[in-house]
Design an enzyme around this catalytic site. Structure first.
Site, short mmCIF file in Angstrom:
data_model
loop_
_atom_site.label_atom_id
_atom_site.label_comp_id
_atom_site.label_asym_id
_atom_site.label_seq_id
_atom_site.Cartn_x
_atom_site.Cartn_y
_atom_site.Cartn_z
N SER A 59 15.70 -6.54 10.40
CA SER A 59 15.92 -7.94 10.70
C SER A 59 14.60 -8.65 10.94
O SER A 59 13.59 -8.03 11.23
CB SER A 59 16.78 -8.08 11.95
OG SER A 59 16.01 -7.65 13.06
N LYS A 60 14.69 -9.95 10.82
CA LYS A 60 13.52 -10.80 10.95
C LYS A 60 12.89 -10.68 12.34
O LYS A 60 11.69 -10.84 12.49
CB LYS A 60 13.99 -12.25 10.74
CG LYS A 60 12.98 -13.08 10.02
CD LYS A 60 13.57 -14.41 9.68
CE LYS A 60 12.46 -15.27 9.11
NZ LYS A 60 12.92 -16.37 8.36
N ARG A 61 13.76 -10.41 13.31
CA ARG A 61 13.25 -10.34 14.68
C ARG A 61 12.16 -9.28 14.85
O ARG A 61 11.31 -9.39 15.70
CB ARG A 61 14.39 -10.10 15.67
CG ARG A 61 14.64 -11.31 16.55
CD ARG A 61 15.92 -11.15 17.32
NE ARG A 61 17.07 -11.12 16.41
CZ ARG A 61 18.12 -10.34 16.59
NH1 ARG A 61 18.18 -9.51 17.60
NH2 ARG A 61 19.13 -10.39 15.75
N GLY A 86 10.01 -8.21 12.42
CA GLY A 86 8.94 -8.25 11.41
C GLY A 86 9.39 -9.05 10.21
O GLY A 86 10.50 -9.55 10.17
#
Ligand code: GLU
Length: 489
Positions: free
Chosen positions: A257-259, A261
């Protein structure tokens, strides 16, 4: 340009244009491409844009650019001159309508008139009763003639009929035999009230019409496959093979997930990762060649790829490994190639924005620094930093290598430098003999020079750095540094 080939193996990448290309999307596209190429097959791109609310402007161009950047190309499609563009689902609505009508007339699908309020209430009730939310098939038994009449005056959707009992079994090329009971499958909407098909109908119709032999996609689509197989059965079509790729995971094994990286290929491109490195790295997320090899060009991947070595278990995205791999590819490039890549991927104005350093000097610095960095952006950044005289000097360096005598050494050095021919040989000879003459340790001369030129004590060789900056700039920086330490003492 549209050219349908007589390939037996035909794969496709079918993204929805909802934003940037995700690393997982790149892997799906890559495996589909590799499989097609390995078997002399065709690989095509289809844009699945039937969910109008989720479409993002510019996403299709971005997808195509990013895939091209990665070296992934298509073999057919309605593209512009000389290139194969994507099939676009929103341009094929008549087809989906026709096939929906066929399903209705053959009683495999029905009109549903339930309002969103009714469906909401139903969902709330099911949640309260701890039942999985599902459509209660309220409209399934409306007389087809009455239903057709109602469509003239009421909004409707079309749902597929899923058998109430029994089960479906299919083979997945990665997971083997999978069985799912029909009672766990909802009467899926296949045509929405806006006249657009849902993914489920469009994907089946298109995979059939485009003669896709292998559907390769992420594991998240596995629950949809029984619905698709049922549609193939209703149409009397032979279904393609399916391969559902393992999830991509963060290092803590949660879903990538974006959280934790970057997940967009675009972000890695902007950071200066090379396409060869990213493609090589992504290929190994869920697949191995069956031996110890790790470094593969795209062509070597085509040779080596097979579903036999794609794993079921989720694959961890390890950015440190990606950086290591990028370093390997970066260090093989020539200085000119690296400069071009910086301009291409990071900043087209890179060279003209520098105020001091000229083309030849930039190339010398790239040569000196390239082995120290793993990504282009860091290499570009050090050159931008070196373009300006240091505004401060590393405290640790000052403490360790600047003694009360340093002013005197540097004064002598500056005098001698003024009279030295500015080339590697003469600079080396002069500085070495000065160190000898002064009877000091080499770092007591070299480190102050590094501090003066770069502000740090970790630059490459001092002679090379002096050559890179040139006589005037080197003397300027040394004189400024000398003033700075004289004032300090
Ligand atoms: N449009 C789907 C997606 O966004 C495609 C899934 C498939 O390949 O069937 O991933």
């Amino acid at each position: 340009m549209q050219e349908k080939k007589n390939n037996i193996i035909r794969t496709r990448f079918a993204p929805s244009p909802t934003g940037f290309l995700h690393i997982g999307g790149l892997r799906t596209a890559l495996y589909s491409y590799l499989y097609a190429k390995k078997h002399n097959g065709a690989f095509l791109l289809r844009i699945e844009d039937t969910d109008q609310a989720r479409n993002v402007q510019g996403a299709v161009d971005n997808l195509i650019n990013t895939l091209n950047w990665a070296g992934i190309t298509f073999d057919e499609g309605p593209g512009k001159e000389g290139s194969f563009g994507p099939y676009i689902q929103s341009q094929r609505l008549d087809l989906y309508k026709k096939y929906t009508e066929q399903l209705i007339s053959e009683k495999h699908a029905y009109y549903c008139f339930c309002s969103s309020e009714r469906l909401d209430q139903l969902r709330q009730k099911q949640i309260a009763q701890k039942l999985p939310p599902a459509y209660d098939r309220h409209c399934r038994n409306i007389d087809p003639i009455i239903a057709l009449e109602k469509t003239k005056s009421e909004p409707f959707v079309v749902r597929m009929k899923v058998p109430l009992t029994g089960e479906i079994t299919f083979n997945d090329l990665i997971r083997g035999k999978i069985t799912i009971a029909y009672k766990n499958i909802d009467d899926q909407i296949i045509l929405k009230s806006d006249g657009f098909p849902t993914y489920h109908l469009a994907v089946v119709v298109d995979d059939k019409l485009m003669e896709i032999s292998h559907v390769i996609r992420g594991e998240e689509w596995l629950p949809s496959t029984p619905k698709h197989l049922l549609l193939y059965e209703y149409f009397g079509w032979h279904a393609p093979e399916f391969a559902h790729l393992p999830l991509l995971l963060n290092p803590d094994r949660s879903k990538l997930s974006k959280r934790q990286g970057d997940v967009a290929v675009e972000d890695y491109r902007k950071k200066g990762f090379l396409p060869e490195a990213l493609v090589n790295f992504v290929a190994l997320l869920g697949w191995n060649p069956g031996d110890e090899r790790e470094i593969f060009s795209l062509n070597e991947l085509v040779e080596a790829f097979s579903f036999a070595h794609v794993h079921k278990a989720g694959a961890v995205f390890d950015v440190t490994k990606l950086e290591w791999m990028n370093g390997l590819y970066l260090h093989k490039k020539t200085n000119t190639e690296i400069l071009e890549l910086i301009k291409l991927n990071i900043d087209p104005e890179f060279e003209t924005k520098l105020s001091l350093l000229k083309h030849e000097q930039i190339l010398i610095l790239i040569n000196l620094y390239k082995d120290k960095f793993k990504v282009l952006s860091d290499l570009a950044q050090i050159i931008i930093t070196l373009d300006q005289a240091p505004s401060e000097y590393e405290a640790n360096g000052l403490e360790q290598f600047v003694t009360p005598e340093t002013c005197q050494y540097l004064t002598q050095l500056i005098e001698k430098l003024k009279a030295t021919e500015w080339n590697l040989n003469d600079l080396t000879t002069m500085i070495k003999s000065l160190v000898k003459e002064l009877n000091i340790k080499f770092p007591n001369m070299a480190q102050p020079i590094r501090l003066a030129l770069t502000g740090t004590i970790t630059s490459p060789g001092i002679y090379e750095m002096l050559v890179a900056f040139g006589k005037d700039e080197s003397l300027n920086r040394l004189t400024t540094f000398l003033k700075f330490i004289s004032n300090k003492n």
